[in-house]
Design an enzyme around this catalytic site. Sequence first.
Site, short mmCIF file in Angstrom:
data_model
loop_
_atom_site.label_atom_id
_atom_site.label_comp_id
_atom_site.label_asym_id
_atom_site.label_seq_id
_atom_site.Cartn_x
_atom_site.Cartn_y
_atom_site.Cartn_z
N ASN A 115 0.52 -10.84 4.16
CA ASN A 115 0.86 -10.51 2.77
C ASN A 115 -0.40 -10.63 1.91
O ASN A 115 -1.31 -11.37 2.25
CB ASN A 115 1.91 -11.52 2.27
CG ASN A 115 2.31 -11.28 0.82
OD1 ASN A 115 2.56 -10.14 0.42
ND2 ASN A 115 2.36 -12.33 0.02
N HIS A 117 -1.61 -11.69 -1.94
CA HIS A 117 -1.14 -12.39 -3.14
C HIS A 117 -2.30 -12.44 -4.14
O HIS A 117 -3.42 -12.79 -3.78
CB HIS A 117 -0.70 -13.81 -2.77
CG HIS A 117 -0.15 -14.56 -3.93
ND1 HIS A 117 1.11 -14.29 -4.45
CD2 HIS A 117 -0.69 -15.52 -4.72
CE1 HIS A 117 1.30 -15.06 -5.49
NE2 HIS A 117 0.24 -15.82 -5.68
N SER A 144 -5.67 -13.34 -2.14
CA SER A 144 -5.65 -13.92 -0.79
C SER A 144 -4.78 -13.05 0.10
O SER A 144 -3.67 -12.68 -0.29
CB SER A 144 -5.02 -15.33 -0.81
OG SER A 144 -5.61 -16.14 -1.81
N ASP A 153 4.18 -17.82 -0.03
CA ASP A 153 2.75 -17.80 -0.36
C ASP A 153 1.99 -19.01 0.22
O ASP A 153 1.09 -19.57 -0.42
CB ASP A 153 2.55 -17.76 -1.89
CG ASP A 153 3.15 -16.51 -2.52
OD1 ASP A 153 3.22 -15.47 -1.83
OD2 ASP A 153 3.55 -16.57 -3.70
C1 GRF Z 1 -0.62 -6.55 -6.07
O1 GRF Z 1 -1.29 -7.17 -7.12
C2 GRF Z 1 -0.26 -7.54 -5.00
O2 GRF Z 1 -1.19 -8.56 -4.85
C3 GRF Z 1 1.03 -8.11 -5.54
O3 GRF Z 1 1.70 -7.00 -6.10
C4 GRF Z 1 0.74 -6.03 -6.50
C5 GRF Z 1 1.10 -4.76 -5.81
O4 GRF Z 1 0.31 -3.68 -6.22
N1 GRF Z 1 1.76 -8.79 -4.50
P1 GRF Z 1 0.31 -2.32 -5.42
O5 GRF Z 1 1.78 -1.87 -5.30
O6 GRF Z 1 -0.32 -2.52 -4.10
O7 GRF Z 1 -0.45 -1.37 -6.29
#
Ligand code: GRF
Length: 202
Positions: A115, A117, A144, A153
């Site tokens: 994932n 984050h 991360s 997370d």
């Molecule tokens: C990103 O900032 C990611 O870290 C978070 O949600 C956002 C998703 O953006 N979990 P995208 O859909 O990849 O543009």
Amino acid sequence: MAIVGSNNKIKLAVLISGRGSNLQAIIDACAVPKFPAEIAVVISNKPDVFGLQRAEQADIPTQTVDHKSFASKAGFEKALQNTIIPYSADLVCLAGFMRILSADFIDHWPEKIINIHPSLLPKHKGLNTHERAIEAGDKAAGCSVHYVVPEMDSGPIIVQKQVAILENDPPDTLAARVLEQEHLAYPEAITHVAGNILKNDA
Ligand code: GRF
């Protein structure tokens, strides 16, 4: 788990919920011949999101498993699992996927779900990370990529990228700078994990 193809690339299932800019970074990375992964399927839990269009444009199969059409989380996760399995994914990449997955789901792909984050974990788990980093007076923010474990997370970190928090930095400006780093971090993390998977398969 899939048997890695003769092309020496692992297969990815990328799970999204929205605009898919991280998905796009992964699509672009996969277009580089020596990148050790290819996307087998993009799955969204929300219909009609922009990320699905990005996948279609790149000729990648797409699926939607709408969490709202299931009476229970278990029902949704079973359907999600059954959607991923036929694609023989070696690695499940959560890229802006906004559902929390249960231990039952995660246990099906041990150490094979990652994932991204938008914080320097273990700081600022959960939502509104940029606002919280600014409010806390942090000097740095970042992103991360980590292995997914049942606690949200919290899994081992694979790649982390940092940006400075500037004076009077608005959260959306900070978010945009962090997002640029996310787009570098995700392909880097996939390269790292793919290397381990390919080594173990050799
Ligand atoms: C990103 O900032 C990611 O870290 C978070 O949600 C956002 C998703 O953006 N979990 P995208 O859909 O990849 O543009």
